[in-house]
Design an enzyme around this catalytic site. Structure first.
Site, PDB file in Angstrom:
ATOM      1  N   TYR A 194       0.588  -1.106   0.347  1.00  0.00           N
ATOM      2  CA  TYR A 194      -0.146   0.356   0.001  1.00  0.00           C
ATOM      3  C   TYR A 194       1.092   1.478  -0.141  1.00  0.00           C
ATOM      4  O   TYR A 194       1.275   1.509   1.298  1.00  0.00           O
ATOM      5  CB  TYR A 194      -0.921   0.016   1.668  1.00  0.00           C
ATOM      6  N   HIS A 205       0.051 -12.547   1.697  1.00  0.00           N
ATOM      7  CA  HIS A 205      -1.091 -11.296   0.860  1.00  0.00           C
ATOM      8  C   HIS A 205      -0.890 -12.259  -0.483  1.00  0.00           C
ATOM      9  O   HIS A 205       0.434 -11.750  -1.254  1.00  0.00           O
ATOM     10  CB  HIS A 205      -0.016 -10.276   0.640  1.00  0.00           C
TER      11      HIS A 205
END
Length: 308
Positions: free
Chosen positions: A47, A131
């Site tokens: 992110y 992830h």
């Protein structure tokens, strides 16, 4: 079991997802979350090339460590680069001062976590998710999960998780590995319940579920042509379905966003709902949606009309 607040803060938007978020707006969103009782903050190196982790870490630095829960993710290692330009090709409006490299090896997991702890300013994280291992299942199951289990034993990780936008592979992780929590994005919403069997599996094994993507990336916030579903233009059939759901909600004095935020809690496996926000106003709106009164008759009518 990790104690998660019912509403969690999704950190992708303040990593400058798609557009720049000012420092003041990011802090305002985090402050509004804290004021609303949010104590679970989710982030990832992905992110904003670490920007989200730095912003969340800076905000939490003045709070007692045992008063909040933080999760981050492994699988993308950040490596410095000097290519210039921005990272918009990967969805984030930040300078491209690093590149992502897929790495689900044991060494990569440890290095990724160490870097995340440095950006967060913490000595441990409460949850570490593997992830998006969609194309890396074998290495993730044979190396990444065991590495996180070891880090859990060392106290650097509180719980081991898997975070994905699909439900089939997380089900394999639940069956085959020692995961504590699943972060499921977009597959158990008031619009789509394809992940229901995964939730049943998690409930049977005592694995917590964090429901993310509860607006299906925008369609359940604004059910109109031009809205997005899974980060792409929503198909006309789904726009029409979302509108029909919204119409039933209106009959019960409920807004579609209120139903979207509250629906995942209809399943006992769901411990928390993550919402990604970029401003204080968005955070307050989501907190208000969670606290709104939603009658059981709404869900019954949605089922009766074939919408659930």
């Amino acid at each position: 079991m990790i104690p998660l607040s019912r509403l969690g803060f999704g950190g992708a938007p303040i990593g400058n997802l798609y557009a720049e978020v000012s420092d003041s707006d990011a802090v305002g969103a985090l402050e509004a979350a804290w004021d609303a009782g949010v104590r679970y903050f989710d982030t990832a190196p992905h992110y904003g090339l670490g920007l989200s982790e730095r912003r969340i870490g800076s905000f939490l630095a003045s709070r007692p460590r045992d008063s909040f829960v933080v999760s981050t993710k492994v699988g993308r290692v950040l490596e410095p680069c000097s290519s210039g330009g921005d990272d918009l090709a990967n969805g984030f409006a930040v300078p491209a001062r690093a590149r992502r490299r897929w790495d689900f090896s044991a060494d990569g997991v440890r290095r990724s976590l160490e870097s995340s702890l440095d950006r967060l300013g913490l000595d441990r994280v409460d949850v570490a998710y593997v992830h998006d291992p969609d194309s890396h299942f074998e290495q993730a199951v044979s190396e990444a999960i065991p590495a996180l289990v070891s880090l859990r034993a060392e106290g650097l990780v509180g719980a081991v998780g898997i975070g994905m936008n699909q439900w089939e592979m997380p089900a394999r992780f639940v069956r085959e590995t020692d995961v504590d929590v699943v972060l499921l994005a977009g597959r158990y919403t008031v619009l789509e319940q394809t992940g229901a069997s995964l939730l049943e599996l998690c409930a049977s094994r005592g694995v917590s579920v964090v429901a993310a993507g509860v607006f299906n990336s925008g369609l359940l916030a604004r059910p109109e042509v031009g809205s997005t579903y899974d980060y792409q233009a929503a198909p006309a059939a789904l726009v029409e379905r979302a509108r029909r759901i919204a119409s039933v909600c209106t009959r019960h004095g409920v807004t579609l966003p209120q139903a979207a935020v509250q629906f995942p809690f209809r399943h006992p496996a769901v411990a928390s709902v993550l919402v990604g926000v970029r401003t204080a106003a968005e955070m307050r709106a989501n907190a208000s949606a969670l606290s709104a009164s939603v009658p059981d008759a709404l869900w019954e009518d949605l089922r009766a009309e074939g919408l659930l």
